[in-house]
Design an enzyme around this catalytic site. Structure first.
Site, PDB file in Angstrom:
ATOM      1  N   ARG A   1      48.554  24.268  37.350  1.00  0.00           N
ATOM      2  CA  ARG A   1      47.328  24.950  36.929  1.00  0.00           C
ATOM      3  C   ARG A   1      46.242  24.979  37.996  1.00  0.00           C
ATOM      4  O   ARG A   1      45.369  25.827  37.962  1.00  0.00           O
ATOM      5  CB  ARG A   1      46.815  24.325  35.624  1.00  0.00           C
TER       6      ARG A   1
ATOM      7  N   ASP B   1      44.263  32.588  25.025  1.00  0.00           N
ATOM      8  CA  ASP B   1      43.572  33.074  26.232  1.00  0.00           C
ATOM      9  C   ASP B   1      44.451  34.085  26.958  1.00  0.00           C
ATOM     10  O   ASP B   1      45.623  34.275  26.620  1.00  0.00           O
ATOM     11  CB  ASP B   1      43.202  31.905  27.170  1.00  0.00           C
TER      12      ASP B   1
ATOM     13  N   LYS C   1      39.005  33.270  26.119  1.00  0.00           N
ATOM     14  CA  LYS C   1      38.640  31.851  26.260  1.00  0.00           C
ATOM     15  C   LYS C   1      37.689  31.658  27.430  1.00  0.00           C
ATOM     16  O   LYS C   1      37.852  32.288  28.478  1.00  0.00           O
ATOM     17  CB  LYS C   1      39.903  31.020  26.488  1.00  0.00           C
TER      18      LYS C   1
ATOM     19  N   ASP D   1      50.898  28.713  22.695  1.00  0.00           N
ATOM     20  CA  ASP D   1      50.452  28.465  24.064  1.00  0.00           C
ATOM     21  C   ASP D   1      51.584  27.794  24.828  1.00  0.00           C
ATOM     22  O   ASP D   1      52.522  27.276  24.230  1.00  0.00           O
ATOM     23  CB  ASP D   1      49.188  27.579  24.078  1.00  0.00           C
TER      24      ASP D   1
ATOM     25  N   SER E   1      47.412  20.198  26.299  1.00  0.00           N
ATOM     26  CA  SER E   1      47.098  19.041  27.148  1.00  0.00           C
ATOM     27  C   SER E   1      46.025  18.202  26.450  1.00  0.00           C
ATOM     28  O   SER E   1      46.339  17.287  25.699  1.00  0.00           O
ATOM     29  CB  SER E   1      46.654  19.521  28.522  1.00  0.00           C
TER      30      SER E   1
ATOM     31  N   THR F   1      41.938  23.720  23.802  1.00  0.00           N
ATOM     32  CA  THR F   1      42.153  25.154  23.625  1.00  0.00           C
ATOM     33  C   THR F   1      42.599  25.454  22.193  1.00  0.00           C
ATOM     34  O   THR F   1      42.032  26.329  21.515  1.00  0.00           O
ATOM     35  CB  THR F   1      43.214  25.654  24.639  1.00  0.00           C
TER      36      THR F   1
HETATM   37  C1  R5P Z   1      45.888  27.268  30.353  1.00  0.00           C
HETATM   38  O1  R5P Z   1      45.559  28.414  30.460  1.00  0.00           O
HETATM   39  C2  R5P Z   1      47.077  26.896  29.538  1.00  0.00           C
HETATM   40  O2  R5P Z   1      47.805  28.026  29.161  1.00  0.00           O
HETATM   41  C3  R5P Z   1      46.674  26.104  28.310  1.00  0.00           C
HETATM   42  O3  R5P Z   1      45.882  26.924  27.469  1.00  0.00           O
HETATM   43  C4  R5P Z   1      45.912  24.886  28.671  1.00  0.00           C
HETATM   44  O4  R5P Z   1      46.573  24.194  29.679  1.00  0.00           O
HETATM   45  C5  R5P Z   1      45.748  23.989  27.478  1.00  0.00           C
HETATM   46  O5  R5P Z   1      45.006  22.893  27.876  1.00  0.00           O
HETATM   47  P1  R5P Z   1      44.143  22.054  26.854  1.00  0.00           P
HETATM   48  O6  R5P Z   1      45.076  21.602  25.760  1.00  0.00           O
HETATM   49  O7  R5P Z   1      43.637  20.900  27.688  1.00  0.00           O
HETATM   50  O8  R5P Z   1      43.039  22.909  26.365  1.00  0.00           O
END
Ligand code: R5P
Length: 301
Positions: free
Chosen positions: A94, A168, A191, A218, A222, A226
């Site tokens: 990322r 997103d 997003k 998604d 993490s 999101t």
């Molecule tokens: C980023 O664009 C990825 O597709 C995920 O949306 C992102 O990594 C999710 O991360 P988190 O759970 O920390 O929001």
């Protein structure tokens, strides 16, 4: 000589599926820390003149990368023909641009590190966003497998009335493919991320929410921020509690608990990273992918 398939700790089930599919033999390895924090590695079975397949999903990559590199070096030293890596989750994807001055392009540096460690790589749905393909990043043959068909099959069986929602723009590739395969509508939210846990999403108009089950899709959960922001937005719009589906169950810290508390009807992930939420099996997909790589030998020099 049959390929030798070696699981790093925690990867035994997938290594077993791969060994069966490729007609290989499982090999034992010992990987443990010395009291001072350095790594002890040992390969317990013969690898001389064989293709070696190391299986190591790469969540928590900082603690795994050094033992993996040492184990790959040991296999080579013991006479392995080629050493490949099956990493169903590929980390460090990322940070693919300098978001602030002075930041490292760690997706590229990690790709270099792995390219120097093994001869080939197989992974599932790496987070390709600004890098168009793994081949552009990795100096070794790198095969990308897609979980979309298995996720779509799960949806057809479990949530046939789904409306898929990507949180997103980056999720559009997964949401669109899965929606087409499952034969259900899909839309993507907008997003804004200001920090790891500071995320807002907004719902465009015209998303068919009523009379259907919203399913957030998604690639990675993490911190969970999101998904949590998307759940809040959907609930404010009057939608039912959404099912949350992700390919990679990274779940940093208390993310799983926070996601459940935010009102997810259910959280389901693929088993690219072992986690209690795993409900979609990518074992066959990965084993078939490894078989194709070993048959075509794209790494033979
Ligand atoms: C980023 O664009 C990825 O597709 C995920 O949306 C992102 O990594 C999710 O991360 P988190 O759970 O920390 O929001």
């Amino acid at each position: 000589m049959r390929p030798r398939v070696i699981a790093l700790p925690g990867n035994d089930a997938l290594a077993g599926s791969i060994a069966t599919r490729v007609g290989g033999e499982l090999g034992g390895a010992t990987v443990r820390p010395f009291p001072d924090g350095e790594s002890y590695v040992r390969i317990d079975d013969r690898v001389e003149d064989r293709d070696v397949v190391l299986v190591c999903t790469l969540d928590r990559p900082n603690e795994k990368a050094v033992p993996l590199r040492l184990l790959a070096a040991t296999a080579r030293d013991l006479g392995a023909r080629h050493v490949g890596l099956v990493a169903p989750y590929l980390a460090y994807m990322r940070q693919d641009r300098r978001f602030a001055p002075g930041e490292g392009l760690t997706s590229s540096y990690f790709a270099r590190l792995l390219s120097e460690t093994v001869d080939w790589l197989v992974t599932v749905d790496p987070h390709l966003h600004r890098h168009p393909s793994l081949e552009m990043m990795y100096a070794i043959p790198a095969r990308t497998l897609h979980a979309a068909p298995v996720v779509a099959a799960w949806l057809r069986a479990h949530v046939p009335d789904a409306t898929l929602i990507g949180p997103d723009a980056e999720s559009v590739q997964w949401v669109t493919a899965i929606g087409e395969l499952a034969g259900v509508p899909s839309r993507v939210l907008e997003k804004v991320r200001r920090g790891p846990r500071d995320v807002t999403v907004s719902l465009p108009t015209g998303v068919p929410l009523h009379g259907r089950t919203p399913v957030l899709i998604d690639d990675i959960v993490s911190t969970g921020s999101t998904m949590i922001a998307a759940i809040g937005e959907l609930r404010r719009a009057g939608a039912a509690a959404p099912v949350c589906v992700a390919v990679h169950a990274v779940f940093a810290g208390d993310a799983a608990e926070r996601l459940a508390a935010a009102g997810a009807a259910r959280v389901v992930t693929c088993n690219t990273i072992p986690h209690p939420s795993n409900g979609i099996d990518v074992g066959k997909l990965v084993a078939d992918g490894v078989a194709a790589v070993l048959e075509s030998q794209p790494f033979a020099r």
